[in-house]
Structure formats: structure tokens, C-alpha cells
Design a protein around this motif. Structure first.
Motif, PDB file in Angstrom:
ATOM      1  N   GLY A  29       0.837  -1.198   0.000  1.00 16.09           N
ATOM      2  CA  GLY A  29       0.000   0.000   0.000  1.00 16.09           C
ATOM      3  C   GLY A  29       0.864   1.238   0.000  1.00 16.09           C
ATOM      4  O   GLY A  29       2.100   1.157  -0.081  1.00 16.09           O
ATOM      5  N   PRO A  30       0.263   2.413   0.136  1.00 15.02           N
ATOM      6  CA  PRO A  30       1.016   3.671   0.092  1.00 15.02           C
ATOM      7  C   PRO A  30       2.096   3.778   1.176  1.00 15.02           C
ATOM      8  O   PRO A  30       3.095   4.455   0.996  1.00 15.02           O
ATOM      9  N   VAL A 149       4.315  -0.206  -8.420  1.00 10.20           N
ATOM     10  CA  VAL A 149       5.403   0.647  -8.906  1.00 10.20           C
ATOM     11  C   VAL A 149       6.027   1.368  -7.713  1.00 10.20           C
ATOM     12  O   VAL A 149       5.329   1.972  -6.895  1.00 10.20           O
ATOM     13  N   LEU A 150       7.352   1.321  -7.640  1.00 10.05           N
ATOM     14  CA  LEU A 150       8.120   2.002  -6.604  1.00 10.05           C
ATOM     15  C   LEU A 150       9.004   3.066  -7.248  1.00 10.05           C
ATOM     16  O   LEU A 150       9.443   2.899  -8.386  1.00 10.05           O
ATOM     17  N   VAL A 166       6.233   4.314  -2.521  1.00 11.12           N
ATOM     18  CA  VAL A 166       5.245   3.576  -3.295  1.00 11.12           C
ATOM     19  C   VAL A 166       4.494   4.549  -4.198  1.00 11.12           C
ATOM     20  O   VAL A 166       3.846   5.478  -3.721  1.00 11.12           O
ATOM     21  N   ALA A 167       4.584   4.343  -5.510  1.00  5.89           N
ATOM     22  CA  ALA A 167       3.831   5.140  -6.476  1.00  5.89           C
ATOM     23  C   ALA A 167       2.476   4.492  -6.744  1.00  5.89           C
ATOM     24  O   ALA A 167       1.458   5.166  -6.820  1.00  5.89           O
ATOM     25  N   THR A 168       2.469   3.162  -6.868  1.00  9.25           N
ATOM     26  CA  THR A 168       1.254   2.386  -7.114  1.00  9.25           C
ATOM     27  C   THR A 168       1.346   1.104  -6.306  1.00  9.25           C
ATOM     28  O   THR A 168       2.331   0.376  -6.434  1.00  9.25           O
ATOM     29  N   VAL A 178      10.361  -8.095 -12.353  1.00 10.51           N
ATOM     30  CA  VAL A 178      10.790  -6.785 -11.870  1.00 10.51           C
ATOM     31  C   VAL A 178      11.404  -6.028 -13.050  1.00 10.51           C
ATOM     32  O   VAL A 178      12.282  -6.544 -13.723  1.00 10.51           O
ATOM     33  N   ARG A 179      10.919  -4.805 -13.274  1.00  7.37           N
ATOM     34  CA  ARG A 179      11.469  -3.943 -14.314  1.00  7.37           C
ATOM     35  C   ARG A 179      11.918  -2.644 -13.657  1.00  7.37           C
ATOM     36  O   ARG A 179      11.184  -2.054 -12.883  1.00  7.37           O
ATOM     37  N   VAL A 180      13.127  -2.209 -13.998  1.00  8.62           N
ATOM     38  CA  VAL A 180      13.658  -0.968 -13.468  1.00  8.62           C
ATOM     39  C   VAL A 180      13.946  -0.046 -14.652  1.00  8.62           C
ATOM     40  O   VAL A 180      14.639  -0.432 -15.584  1.00  8.62           O
ATOM     41  N   ASN A 181      13.366   1.146 -14.619  1.00  9.77           N
ATOM     42  CA  ASN A 181      13.483   2.095 -15.726  1.00  9.77           C
ATOM     43  C   ASN A 181      14.028   3.428 -15.243  1.00  9.77           C
ATOM     44  O   ASN A 181      13.669   3.892 -14.169  1.00  9.77           O
ATOM     45  N   PRO A 182      14.840   4.084 -16.080  1.00 12.30           N
ATOM     46  CA  PRO A 182      15.372   5.394 -15.683  1.00 12.30           C
ATOM     47  C   PRO A 182      14.284   6.448 -15.640  1.00 12.30           C
ATOM     48  O   PRO A 182      13.215   6.269 -16.218  1.00 12.30           O
ATOM     49  N   PRO A 183      14.550   7.557 -14.951  1.00 13.47           N
ATOM     50  CA  PRO A 183      13.551   8.626 -14.890  1.00 13.47           C
ATOM     51  C   PRO A 183      13.277   9.186 -16.285  1.00 13.47           C
ATOM     52  O   PRO A 183      14.115   9.142 -17.162  1.00 13.47           O
ATOM     53  N   GLY A 184      12.066   9.737 -16.417  1.00 12.64           N
ATOM     54  CA  GLY A 184      11.744  10.408 -17.665  1.00 12.64           C
ATOM     55  C   GLY A 184      10.806   9.731 -18.540  1.00 12.64           C
ATOM     56  O   GLY A 184      10.138   8.962 -18.753  1.00 12.64           O
TER      57      GLY A 184
END
Length: 184
Positions: A29-30, A149-150, A166-168, A178-184
Motif C-alpha cells: 500500500g502507500p 510501482v516504486l 510507493v507510487a502504485t 521486476v522492471r527498473v526504468n530510468p527517470p523520464g
């Protein structure tokens, strides 16, 4: 770049500084994993006890539901007697007993680093494989685990891994991609 891995461990710590439990699934959760660090052992004045100053906390065992935990001492004595802290009792902590962020995430690669420290209290353990960048390079990235999503943040002072917001939320399961993505 999308770095893909697998969630290989989930750890829940219902009571601050007390050993937790390993799960195969948990609700995120949040405020982090449902039931994580929602309670603490406090002294008679209501001050939260920590294992750094009260190492006997590590000898306690959890019982009951994570949202309403109970503690057992190894020798069956009263909690205050076992800890040698007058008035020691288990109490809920408004907002949780987390010190920095709702989630602590670490990878198996980060745990193997020579200066990794003790990351045994991390909530989520992931396996990225050989292409994993250093943890510092992942700060500010997003991390999707299943539907959750974190936002990866700063590193703990004394151990491997990264703190995360926690974003979602959603249900996490061992084996989730698990997927990790750069900002943007």
C-alpha cells in the motif's frame, strides 16, 4: 534501458527491531507492505525501543496476525522482565515505525558486494543478474514489480539496497517480474 529481474524474497517486520517473517505474497500500500513495522516495543514512557540499544529484541518471536502481532519471549518470562526494561510493552505506532521510507529493496548482487553491511531487514529482495548497475546508478529510477510501482530513492547508511516510495500499490508475489526504468 529496462533492467529485468525477478522478485525472489518478501520480508515483513510487523514489530520494529524484532525478527520478521518471509512471505510468498504481500499487499503493498502507500505506506509499504501491509502490517510492516506498524508496531514497536516501547518503554513505560512510550519511547520506542530499538535493537541497537536493546539487542534482546532480536530474541523475541512473533505470533498472531501482522496487523495485531503478539510477542513471545524465548523463556516464557514477561516482556519487561526479558528485556530488563520497566514497563516494556508492545504498542501500535501511528504512521509506522519506519525511519526513512516505506520500502527497503535490495538485490542479490548488492548483498554480495564487499561493503554491503547487513541488509537482512530489507522488505524486498530481487535478482537482476549480471547486467545490474550499481545501486547508486538506480536512484531516482522506477521499479515495477507485478502491478506495483516504486520510486527508488537513497541508500541506507549502513547496508546495501535502496529505500523506495510507493507510487502504485498492489499484491506482490515471489516470482513476479521486476522492471527498473530510468527517470523520464
Amino acid at each position: 534501458m529496462t533492467l529485468v529481474g525477478v522478485l525472489c524474497e518478501i520480508h515483513l517486520f510487523p514489530v520494529k527491531s524484532v525478527p520478521g517473517s518471509s512471505l510468498t505474497a504481500a499487499e503493498l500500500g502507500p505506506d509499504g507492505l501491509l502490517g510492516d513495522r506498524g508496531h514497536a516495543v516501547v518503554d513505560e514512557a512510550g519511547r520506542v525501543l530499538a535493537a541497537k540499544r536493546n539487542p534482546a529484541l532480536r530474541g523475541l518471536a512473533l505470533a498472531g496476525d501482522p496487523l495485531e502481532p503478539r510477542l513471545r519471549t524465548p523463556d516464557g518470562t514477561a516482556l519487561a522482565d526479558f528485556l530488563a526494561v520497566p514497563g516494556a510493552r508492545l504498542a501500535p505506532v501511528d504512521g509506522g515505525a519506519r525511519q526513512v521510507a516505506p520500502v527497503h529493496l535490495v538485490s542479490l548482487g548488492q548483498r554480495r558486494e564487499p561493503d554491503a553491511g547487513d541488509s537482512s531487514r530489507a522488505n524486498l529482495v530481487v535478482e537482476f543478474g549480471a547486467d545490474e548497475p550499481p545501486a547508486a546508478d538506480l536512484q531516482g529510477w522506477t521499479c515495477s514489480i507485478g502491478a506495483a510501482v516504486l520510486r527508488l530513492g537513497g541508500a541506507p547508511r549502513h547496508c546495501a539496497g535502496l529505500f523506495a516510495q510507493v507510487a502504485t500499490g498492489g499484491v506482490l508475489r515471489v516470482g513476479d517480474e521486476v522492471r527498473v526504468n530510468p527517470p523520464g
